[in-house]
Design a protein around this motif. Structure first.
Motif, PDB file in Angstrom:
ATOM      1  N   SER A   1       0.826  -1.212   0.000  1.00  0.00           N
ATOM      2  CA  SER A   1       0.000   0.000   0.000  1.00  0.00           C
ATOM      3  C   SER A   1       0.863   1.266   0.000  1.00  0.00           C
ATOM      4  O   SER A   1       0.427   2.318   0.449  1.00  0.00           O
ATOM      5  N   THR A   2       2.078   1.155  -0.502  1.00  0.00           N
ATOM      6  CA  THR A   2       3.007   2.281  -0.508  1.00  0.00           C
ATOM      7  C   THR A   2       2.435   3.451  -1.295  1.00  0.00           C
ATOM      8  O   THR A   2       1.955   3.284  -2.414  1.00  0.00           O
ATOM      9  N   HIS A   3       2.481   4.639  -0.704  1.00  0.00           N
ATOM     10  CA  HIS A   3       2.014   5.851  -1.377  1.00  0.00           C
ATOM     11  C   HIS A   3       2.960   6.164  -2.538  1.00  0.00           C
ATOM     12  O   HIS A   3       4.178   5.975  -2.421  1.00  0.00           O
ATOM     13  N   PRO A   4       2.457   6.671  -3.659  1.00  0.00           N
ATOM     14  CA  PRO A   4       3.317   6.943  -4.823  1.00  0.00           C
ATOM     15  C   PRO A   4       4.506   7.861  -4.531  1.00  0.00           C
ATOM     16  O   PRO A   4       5.568   7.720  -5.129  1.00  0.00           O
ATOM     17  N   ASP A   5       4.335   8.805  -3.601  1.00  0.00           N
ATOM     18  CA  ASP A   5       5.438   9.721  -3.286  1.00  0.00           C
ATOM     19  C   ASP A   5       6.528   9.070  -2.438  1.00  0.00           C
ATOM     20  O   ASP A   5       7.612   9.640  -2.276  1.00  0.00           O
ATOM     21  N   SER A   6       6.242   7.896  -1.895  1.00  0.00           N
ATOM     22  CA  SER A   6       7.145   7.287  -0.917  1.00  0.00           C
ATOM     23  C   SER A   6       8.490   6.875  -1.500  1.00  0.00           C
ATOM     24  O   SER A   6       9.488   6.823  -0.779  1.00  0.00           O
ATOM     25  N   TYR A   7       8.544   6.575  -2.784  1.00  0.00           N
ATOM     26  CA  TYR A   7       9.798   6.104  -3.382  1.00  0.00           C
ATOM     27  C   TYR A   7      10.847   7.224  -3.387  1.00  0.00           C
ATOM     28  O   TYR A   7      11.987   7.020  -2.968  1.00  0.00           O
ATOM     29  N   VAL A   8      10.443   8.390  -3.842  1.00  0.00           N
ATOM     30  CA  VAL A   8      11.367   9.531  -3.834  1.00  0.00           C
ATOM     31  C   VAL A   8      11.676   9.934  -2.400  1.00  0.00           C
ATOM     32  O   VAL A   8      12.831  10.208  -2.051  1.00  0.00           O
ATOM     33  N   LYS A   9      10.664   9.947  -1.535  1.00  0.00           N
ATOM     34  CA  LYS A   9      10.886  10.339  -0.140  1.00  0.00           C
ATOM     35  C   LYS A   9      11.857   9.397   0.562  1.00  0.00           C
ATOM     36  O   LYS A   9      12.651   9.815   1.394  1.00  0.00           O
ATOM     37  N   ARG A  10      11.811   8.097   0.218  1.00  0.00           N
ATOM     38  CA  ARG A  10      12.723   7.135   0.844  1.00  0.00           C
ATOM     39  C   ARG A  10      14.169   7.421   0.436  1.00  0.00           C
ATOM     40  O   ARG A  10      15.071   7.351   1.257  1.00  0.00           O
ATOM     41  N   ILE A  11      14.378   7.736  -0.828  1.00  0.00           N
ATOM     42  CA  ILE A  11      15.740   8.053  -1.278  1.00  0.00           C
ATOM     43  C   ILE A  11      16.230   9.338  -0.612  1.00  0.00           C
ATOM     44  O   ILE A  11      17.365   9.407  -0.133  1.00  0.00           O
ATOM     45  N   LEU A  12      15.363  10.342  -0.538  1.00  0.00           N
ATOM     46  CA  LEU A  12      15.748  11.597   0.120  1.00  0.00           C
ATOM     47  C   LEU A  12      16.076  11.358   1.594  1.00  0.00           C
ATOM     48  O   LEU A  12      17.070  11.874   2.114  1.00  0.00           O
ATOM     49  N   ALA A  13      15.247  10.558   2.271  1.00  0.00           N
ATOM     50  CA  ALA A  13      15.485  10.269   3.694  1.00  0.00           C
ATOM     51  C   ALA A  13      16.785   9.496   3.882  1.00  0.00           C
ATOM     52  O   ALA A  13      17.511   9.713   4.862  1.00  0.00           O
ATOM     53  N   SER A  14      17.102   8.605   2.951  1.00  0.00           N
ATOM     54  CA  SER A  14      18.345   7.843   3.045  1.00  0.00           C
ATOM     55  C   SER A  14      19.552   8.765   2.908  1.00  0.00           C
ATOM     56  O   SER A  14      20.514   8.660   3.673  1.00  0.00           O
ATOM     57  N   TYR A  15      19.493   9.681   1.949  1.00  0.00           N
ATOM     58  CA  TYR A  15      20.609  10.618   1.797  1.00  0.00           C
ATOM     59  C   TYR A  15      20.682  11.616   2.947  1.00  0.00           C
ATOM     60  O   TYR A  15      21.761  12.134   3.254  1.00  0.00           O
ATOM     61  N   ASP A  16      19.544  11.866   3.598  1.00  0.00           N
ATOM     62  CA  ASP A  16      19.583  12.689   4.819  1.00  0.00           C
ATOM     63  C   ASP A  16      20.516  12.058   5.849  1.00  0.00           C
ATOM     64  O   ASP A  16      21.237  12.751   6.569  1.00  0.00           O
TER      65      ASP A  16
END
Length: 199
Positions: free
Chosen positions: A74-89
């Protein structure tokens, strides 16, 4: 080897890479300097080994978060980009804690040819594989447009590397580095999100 790594970490983290000598590290590890060189070819290799372990911890933490994302149907469509951004954070926070060490790691890990020194590139390859999985899953879910995922991942990491080098060269405030990096990554990644009509 464990004593050697502990001594190197304590001294380099306290004084910086350049200020520490192999003689000091050997003394702290309760061994002779000649013995140190039986374990590692150089001070640089020892540094790349111990700082690489810090890099690997971030990759490990990101791997767990990415696994949860990929397992959630049920992953939200925005979650993929947000996960990469959070990882680089997380990588940006590592830089913020140890800016000089992070700069040395980024600068030197590309130029070493020894087995110990090039272990940092192995961490990066593992990291790239994780990010490619995120982008590929986003494409499969219709949340991201079609793309050359390895090139996008390389570009993401190139932004991180450039921001570390640029921050050092231009003496930019280390506290603002995470925000600078996130903005650059978002500018690259957010246009790759599929429009709602295409989902």
């Amino acid at each position: 080897m464990a004593r050697l790594q502990t001594a190197a970490r304590e001294l380099m983290w306290a004084k910086g890479y350049e200020a520490v000598t192999t003689k000091e590290i050997a003394l702290q590890a309760d061994m002779g300097e000649a013995t140190l060189f039986r374990y590692v070819p150089s001070k640089l290799d020892l540094f790349l080994l111990v700082y690489g372990q810090e890099f690997e911890k971030v990759v490990d933490d990101c791997e767990g978060a990415i696994a949860k994302l990929l397992d959630d149907s049920s992953t939200h469509p925005d979650s993929y980009v947000k996960r990469i951004l959070a990882s680089y954070d997380m990588f940006a926070q590592l830089y913020k804690r140890y800016p000089e060490l992070a700069f040395t790691f980024v600068k030197e890990s590309f130029g070493t040819s020894t087995a110990v020194g090039s272990s940092g590139l192995e961490y990066a390859d593992r990291w790239f594989g994780l990010l490619e999985q995120v982008l590929e899953r986003g494409q499969q879910a219709g949340a991201l447009v079609a793309m050359d995922t390895p090139v996008v991942v390389q570009n993401c990491h190139a932004l991180y590397v450039h921001e570390v080098l640029r921050s050092h060269a231009r003496r930019l405030p280390k506290a603002a580095m995470p925000k600078r990096l996130r903005h650059r990554l978002a500018t690259l990644l957010e246009p790759l999100q599929a429009s709602a009509s295409n989902r």
